[in-house]
Design an enzyme around this catalytic site. Structure first.
Site, PDB file in Angstrom:
ATOM      1  N   GLU A   1       2.915   5.764  18.731  1.00 14.61           N
ATOM      2  CA  GLU A   1       3.761   5.973  17.551  1.00 14.61           C
ATOM      3  C   GLU A   1       3.995   4.652  16.844  1.00 14.61           C
ATOM      4  O   GLU A   1       3.862   3.591  17.450  1.00 14.61           O
ATOM      5  CB  GLU A   1       5.096   6.594  17.981  1.00 14.61           C
ATOM      6  CG  GLU A   1       5.919   5.691  18.874  1.00 14.61           C
ATOM      7  CD  GLU A   1       6.925   6.445  19.754  1.00 14.61           C
ATOM      8  OE1 GLU A   1       6.498   7.320  20.524  1.00 14.61           O
ATOM      9  OE2 GLU A   1       8.112   6.130  19.673  1.00 14.61           O
TER      10      GLU A   1
ATOM     11  N   LYS B   1       5.722   1.391  15.317  1.00 13.55           N
ATOM     12  CA  LYS B   1       6.887   0.595  15.721  1.00 13.55           C
ATOM     13  C   LYS B   1       7.611   0.179  14.446  1.00 13.55           C
ATOM     14  O   LYS B   1       7.117  -0.637  13.668  1.00 13.55           O
ATOM     15  CB  LYS B   1       6.436  -0.636  16.505  1.00 13.55           C
ATOM     16  CG  LYS B   1       7.590  -1.485  16.986  1.00 13.55           C
ATOM     17  CD  LYS B   1       7.115  -2.537  17.972  1.00 13.55           C
ATOM     18  CE  LYS B   1       8.259  -3.277  18.623  1.00 13.55           C
ATOM     19  NZ  LYS B   1       9.029  -4.088  17.695  1.00 13.55           N
TER      20      LYS B   1
ATOM     21  N   ASP C   1      10.128  -1.565  11.953  1.00 12.85           N
ATOM     22  CA  ASP C   1      10.694  -2.904  11.941  1.00 12.85           C
ATOM     23  C   ASP C   1      12.112  -2.837  11.381  1.00 12.85           C
ATOM     24  O   ASP C   1      12.352  -3.026  10.196  1.00 12.85           O
ATOM     25  CB  ASP C   1       9.810  -3.814  11.066  1.00 12.85           C
ATOM     26  CG  ASP C   1      10.112  -5.270  11.322  1.00 12.85           C
ATOM     27  OD1 ASP C   1      10.864  -5.565  12.268  1.00 12.85           O
ATOM     28  OD2 ASP C   1       9.592  -6.114  10.577  1.00 12.85           O
TER      29      ASP C   1
ATOM     30  N   TYR D   1      13.379   7.546  18.652  1.00 14.57           N
ATOM     31  CA  TYR D   1      12.187   7.434  19.494  1.00 14.57           C
ATOM     32  C   TYR D   1      12.458   7.539  20.991  1.00 14.57           C
ATOM     33  O   TYR D   1      11.557   7.351  21.801  1.00 14.57           O
ATOM     34  CB  TYR D   1      11.459   6.121  19.217  1.00 14.57           C
ATOM     35  CG  TYR D   1      12.348   4.895  19.311  1.00 14.57           C
ATOM     36  CD1 TYR D   1      12.876   4.492  20.529  1.00 14.57           C
ATOM     37  CD2 TYR D   1      12.660   4.157  18.184  1.00 14.57           C
ATOM     38  CE1 TYR D   1      13.691   3.400  20.623  1.00 14.57           C
ATOM     39  CE2 TYR D   1      13.474   3.044  18.264  1.00 14.57           C
ATOM     40  CZ  TYR D   1      13.993   2.668  19.486  1.00 14.57           C
ATOM     41  OH  TYR D   1      14.813   1.596  19.571  1.00 14.57           O
TER      42      TYR D   1
ATOM     43  N   LYS E   1       1.217  -5.418  18.624  1.00 14.70           N
ATOM     44  CA  LYS E   1       1.774  -6.030  17.408  1.00 14.70           C
ATOM     45  C   LYS E   1       0.685  -6.270  16.363  1.00 14.70           C
ATOM     46  O   LYS E   1      -0.380  -6.803  16.690  1.00 14.70           O
ATOM     47  CB  LYS E   1       2.449  -7.372  17.751  1.00 14.70           C
ATOM     48  CG  LYS E   1       3.698  -7.231  18.610  1.00 14.70           C
ATOM     49  CD  LYS E   1       4.797  -6.450  17.907  1.00 14.70           C
ATOM     50  CE  LYS E   1       5.820  -7.277  17.206  1.00 14.70           C
ATOM     51  NZ  LYS E   1       6.639  -8.160  17.925  1.00 14.70           N
TER      52      LYS E   1
ATOM     53  N   CYS F   1      15.901 -21.576 -23.369  1.00 20.10           N
ATOM     54  CA  CYS F   1      15.619 -20.269 -22.769  1.00 20.10           C
ATOM     55  C   CYS F   1      14.290 -19.730 -23.306  1.00 20.10           C
ATOM     56  O   CYS F   1      14.079 -19.694 -24.521  1.00 20.10           O
ATOM     57  CB  CYS F   1      16.756 -19.311 -23.112  1.00 20.10           C
ATOM     58  SG  CYS F   1      16.366 -17.593 -22.746  1.00 20.10           S
TER      59      CYS F   1
ATOM     60  N   CYS G   1      15.297 -16.511 -25.729  1.00 21.78           N
ATOM     61  CA  CYS G   1      16.060 -16.597 -26.985  1.00 21.78           C
ATOM     62  C   CYS G   1      16.156 -18.019 -27.531  1.00 21.78           C
ATOM     63  O   CYS G   1      16.683 -18.235 -28.614  1.00 21.78           O
ATOM     64  CB  CYS G   1      17.448 -15.993 -26.815  1.00 21.78           C
ATOM     65  SG  CYS G   1      18.564 -17.051 -25.865  1.00 21.78           S
TER      66      CYS G   1
ATOM     67  N   CYS H   1      20.811 -19.624 -19.096  1.00 16.06           N
ATOM     68  CA  CYS H   1      20.706 -19.623 -20.552  1.00 16.06           C
ATOM     69  C   CYS H   1      22.106 -19.346 -21.088  1.00 16.06           C
ATOM     70  O   CYS H   1      22.761 -18.398 -20.650  1.00 16.06           O
ATOM     71  CB  CYS H   1      19.752 -18.512 -20.972  1.00 16.06           C
ATOM     72  SG  CYS H   1      20.058 -17.888 -22.615  1.00 16.06           S
TER      73      CYS H   1
ATOM     74  N   CYS I   1      21.489 -13.254 -25.777  1.00 14.69           N
ATOM     75  CA  CYS I   1      20.116 -13.352 -25.304  1.00 14.69           C
ATOM     76  C   CYS I   1      19.621 -11.952 -24.916  1.00 14.69           C
ATOM     77  O   CYS I   1      20.197 -11.305 -24.043  1.00 14.69           O
ATOM     78  CB  CYS I   1      20.040 -14.295 -24.109  1.00 14.69           C
ATOM     79  SG  CYS I   1      18.412 -14.316 -23.340  1.00 14.69           S
TER      80      CYS I   1
HETATM   81  S1  IVH Z   1      10.663   2.331  22.519  1.00 16.16           S
HETATM   82  C1  IVH Z   1      12.019   1.318  26.593  1.00 16.16           C
HETATM   83  N1  IVH Z   1       9.693   3.099  20.196  1.00 16.16           N
HETATM   84  O1  IVH Z   1      11.243  -2.136  19.185  1.00 16.16           O
HETATM   85  C2  IVH Z   1      11.413   1.487  25.273  1.00 16.16           C
HETATM   86  N2  IVH Z   1      10.932   1.083  20.279  1.00 16.16           N
HETATM   87  O2  IVH Z   1      10.626  -4.452  20.892  1.00 16.16           O
HETATM   88  C3  IVH Z   1      12.269   1.016  24.225  1.00 16.16           C
HETATM   89  N3  IVH Z   1      11.214   0.001  18.101  1.00 16.16           N
HETATM   90  O3  IVH Z   1      14.342  -2.403  20.794  1.00 16.16           O
HETATM   91  C4  IVH Z   1      11.768   1.027  22.875  1.00 16.16           C
HETATM   92  N4  IVH Z   1      10.086   1.471  16.911  1.00 16.16           N
HETATM   93  O4  IVH Z   1      14.298  -1.490  18.440  1.00 16.16           O
HETATM   94  C5  IVH Z   1      10.393   2.170  20.860  1.00 16.16           C
HETATM   95  N5  IVH Z   1       8.800   3.901  18.202  1.00 16.16           N
HETATM   96  C6  IVH Z   1       9.502   2.983  18.861  1.00 16.16           C
HETATM   97  C7  IVH Z   1      10.068   1.875  18.199  1.00 16.16           C
HETATM   98  C8  IVH Z   1      10.782   0.946  18.953  1.00 16.16           C
HETATM   99  C9  IVH Z   1      10.788   0.348  16.881  1.00 16.16           C
HETATM  100  C10 IVH Z   1      11.983  -1.229  18.415  1.00 16.16           C
HETATM  101  C11 IVH Z   1      13.245  -0.981  19.215  1.00 16.16           C
HETATM  102  C12 IVH Z   1      13.132  -1.824  20.450  1.00 16.16           C
HETATM  103  C13 IVH Z   1      12.118  -2.834  20.029  1.00 16.16           C
HETATM  104  C14 IVH Z   1      11.398  -3.379  21.232  1.00 16.16           C
END
Ligand code: IVH
Length: 678
Positions: free
Chosen positions: A117, A119, A121, A230, A317, A411, A414, A429, A434
């Site tokens: 799945e 990840k 951010d 998740y 990553k 500016c 204007c 300005c 303006c």
């Molecule tokens: S599972 C024990 N699934 O990534 C497993 N984490 O680096 C715990 N995160 O603290 C995390 N998307 O904040 C999981 N689909 C996902 C995620 C996810 C983002 C973040 C989460 C975690 C951090 C770990």
């Protein structure tokens, strides 16, 4: 008879709540609304009226989502199961190593069932449901202890306040997910903050974290946050055997979940990871990798965890989005308050599949600090779809032909003078009329968190101001169908819609109105604070700086800007003409300070020993009545509230001659106050 009536009202409220929650779910989770916004608003108002008349709000009422009075601090929450982090893999071979490790630990050669799945951010939160009702939400913190952000999380529309009542809820479940902001919403937020001279968020993740860690939940409510769930922490009464089943359960209980795929064996995992990385560019939010998990929960338990990470999951990553290119030119753009911002025009370069040809340089200090020159080769980073920025100058590549760019004296729009105020980084300005500034001011005035005039976006404002139809705020309220007819972007219906939206915006709150004015340093928080302290707009006319600086949390710069704004005759005239256009300003935020001071005002308390109520509730009580709760006894302590087994704090109080009172005495002290007890 009374009971019957009560039951009828409760049923009606329950019915409205059910309808509203259903529409919320359709709108915010399924993205397929079934009714127009106006109908939703009508049902919402009806519920609110009933709640007010009845003095009762049910636990899953959507009216709880708008925010609550600000807190002084967050309570701590200890996670019943620690919130772990993840091991990282930076190459496919590291994913293969992960698979080998697992097979070795399981002493097995057969292919493992994994899930893959995206990840997200953002930042992790845990939300606890007790018997199907949301009781608490907390941040991850250090993994063991986080902060109580329940009020804030409730403002996120896609978070269910209660599980659907047609299913048997587990007795307890801690659900974990990632809070994030859509890239477009992040950029809009930063654009507004830049105009206000407020610090910018570096990326959507920081913006989400900043929004969820707000003591004033109504600010969180105004930020557009999303969440994707998740996993789970502590669970009682929900038998699920696999991660996929857990995700399925979450979805059927109306939680948003990541797009999850099953993969048999690590080579299939790698294919799915590759397809997620390809998709990355087209997603409206930022992901920084893919998470691979062992699907079977029994196997997860066998594998167990290291100190900080589980052995059954890993994050692959993705590489950061960077590219090298040349700055062909630097230009100056003009914002709402006249701020002149440098922008780099780049030799177009493809970064992560997107062609980048401009980069904001934020301000002149940054230009100097990084010594960025026209002709320089630079490293540009694009996080997701965020506006790209220059990370570093490759000075080794200089040829000597590079040119420094100076702040323009006039500016670029204007031609007025450009000045720098004392102690400020920004250049401005000074042109009162303006066109660039006027346009930006009107755009801000109409924006969603301000007067909320739908249809007054960038393009329309530009058109209307180009045609000379709006040169000031009050011009907006003179617009009529005739004025709009014949304009290229205004077919019949959109002209009608705009006029309607303008009319609707006339009813507003003081906080929104003050924010809309775009007074320097006055953002959403500042305008709320002002509304809390001034009953009506007129009370701010010619306001001195003293009453403003005495408002806790209102900065000196803001106070000076507010006082300066309301001292300006032309501003007052502009406000009066807006009011004359029929703008009606209510002020639900106003709080009478005198009532608020509370009987414990100015007193510091230390609570020690066992108490009939949890300590944090007693401390909250003290603070609600104006007192301050501290954890250690010192010369500044006024009272020690001691229960049984008080320990060393009581001895210290005796040594210092500090008054020691019981819990009952504390309660007596506050009963004299108007406020409510617990
Ligand atoms: S599972 C024990 N699934 O990534 C497993 N984490 O680096 C715990 N995160 O603290 C995390 N998307 O904040 C999981 N689909 C996902 C995620 C996810 C983002 C973040 C989460 C975690 C951090 C770990």
């Amino acid at each position: 008879m009374g009971n019957k009536k009560t039951k009828k009202i409760t049923d009606e409220m329950g019915n409205l709540i059910k309808q509203l929650n259903e529409h919320n779910y359709r709108y915010h989770v399924l993205d397929s609304p079934a009714i127009p916004d106006e109908e939703y608003d009508r049902l919402f108002r009806k519920l609110k009226e009933l709640e007010e008349a009845h003095g009762h709000v049910m636990t899953d009422s959507p009216t709880l989502r708008v925010g609550a009075p600000p807190l002084d601090k967050f309570d701590k929450v200890i996670h019943r199961k620690p919130m772990l982090s993840l091991d990282n893999a930076f190459s496919y071979d590291e994913l293969r190593d992960f698979d080998i490790r697992i097979k070795r630990l399981l002493k097995s050669d057969s292919e493992i069932m994994y899930t893959v799945e995206p990840k997200y951010d953002g930042l992790a939160v845990e939300i606890s449901y007790e018997n199907g009702v949301l009781v608490r939400a907390s941040t991850r913190g250090d993994g063991n202890t986080g902060e109580d952000v329940t009020l804030n999380v409730k403002t996120i529309m896609s978070v269910p306040l209660a599980l659907p009542d047609d299913k048997r809820p587990p007795r307890w479940i801690d659900i974990r997910g990632e809070i994030f902001m859509l890239i477009a919403d992040f950029e809009e937020l930063n654009r507004r903050r830049n105009e206000l001279g407020e610090a910018l968020f570096a990326n959507p993740r920081n913006a989400s974290a900043g929004s969820i860690r707000q003591l004033d939940s109504s600010i969180t409510a105004s930020r557009k946050l999303n969440i994707s769930f998740y996993g789970a922490g502590h669970v009682e009464g929900l038998p699920v055997g696999t991660h996929l089943e857990l995700m399925e359960w979450l979805r059927s209980n109306r939680f948003t979940t990541p797009d999850i795929k099953a993969a048999k064996g690590i080579e299939e995992v790698i294919r799915v990871v590759g397809s997620i990385e390809k998709e990355r560019e087209s997603l409206p939010f930022e992901i920084d990798g893919a998470v691979v998990k062992v699907n079977d929960i029994a196997i997860q338990n066998i594998l167990g965890e290291k100190t900080r990470e589980p052995r059954w999951a890993i994050a692959y990553k993705f590489a950061a989005h960077q590219g090298i290119t040349r700055i062909n030119d630097i230009i100056a753009s003009v914002g709402r308050i006249g701020t002149i911002t440098p922008i780099a025009i780049l030799e177009p370069v493809k970064i992560g599949g997107v062609t980048v040809s401009r980069s904001t340089l934020h301000n002149w200090d940054e230009l100097d600090r990084k010594d960025i020159r026209i002709g320089d080769k630079v490293v540009v980073e694009r996080a997701g779809d965020v506006i790209p920025h220059v990370i570093e100058v490759l000075t080794d590549e200089r040829t000597g032909k590079e040119r420094k760019f100076k702040v323009p004296k006039a500016c670029p729009v204007c031609g007025s003078h450009v000045e720098q105020e004392e102690g400020e980084v920004a250049f401005r300005c000074v042109g009162l009329n303006c066109p660039a500034q006027v346009r930006e001011k009107i755009r801000h005035f109409s924006s969603r968190a301000a007067m909320d005039i739908e249809g007054m976006g960038e393009k329309n404002v530009e058109l209307l101001s180009e045609r000379g139809l709006i040169r000031s705020f009050s011009d907006i309220y003179i617009l009529d169908k005739e004025a709009l007819s014949g304009l290229p972007r205004f077919a019949d219906r959109s002209a009608d819609n705009l006029i309607k939206a303008i009319e609707k915006s006339k009813r507003t709150t003081l906080a929104r109105f003050l924010f809309a004015l775009g007074i320097r340093h006055v953002g959403e928080f500042g305008s709320k604070l002002l509304a809390r302290n001034f009953r009506e707009l007129k009370d701010l006319y010619n306001v001195d700086i003293e009453p403003l600086v005495s408002i806790k949390q209102l900065g000196e710069k803001t106070a000076a800007a507010v006082s300066g704004f309301f001292a300006e005759k032309r501003n007052i005239e502009a406000l009066n003409s807006l009011v004359a256009m029929g703008i009606k300003i209510s002020n639900p935020d106003f709080r009478d300070n005198e009532d608020e001071a509370g009987t414990l005002s100015g007193l510091t308390f230390v609570v020690t020993g066992s108490m009939p109520e949890p300590r944090n509730r007693i401390e909250k009580l003290i603070e609600e009545h104006g007192g301050h709760a501290s954890s250690s006894v010192s010369g500044r302590t006024d009272y020690v509230v001691a229960g049984e087994n008080p320990g060393s704090k009581l001895n210290k109080a005796r040594e210092l001659g500090i008054a020691v009172i019981s819990y009952d005495e504390l309660v007596k002290m506050v009963e004299e106050d108007q406020g409510t007890l617990f």
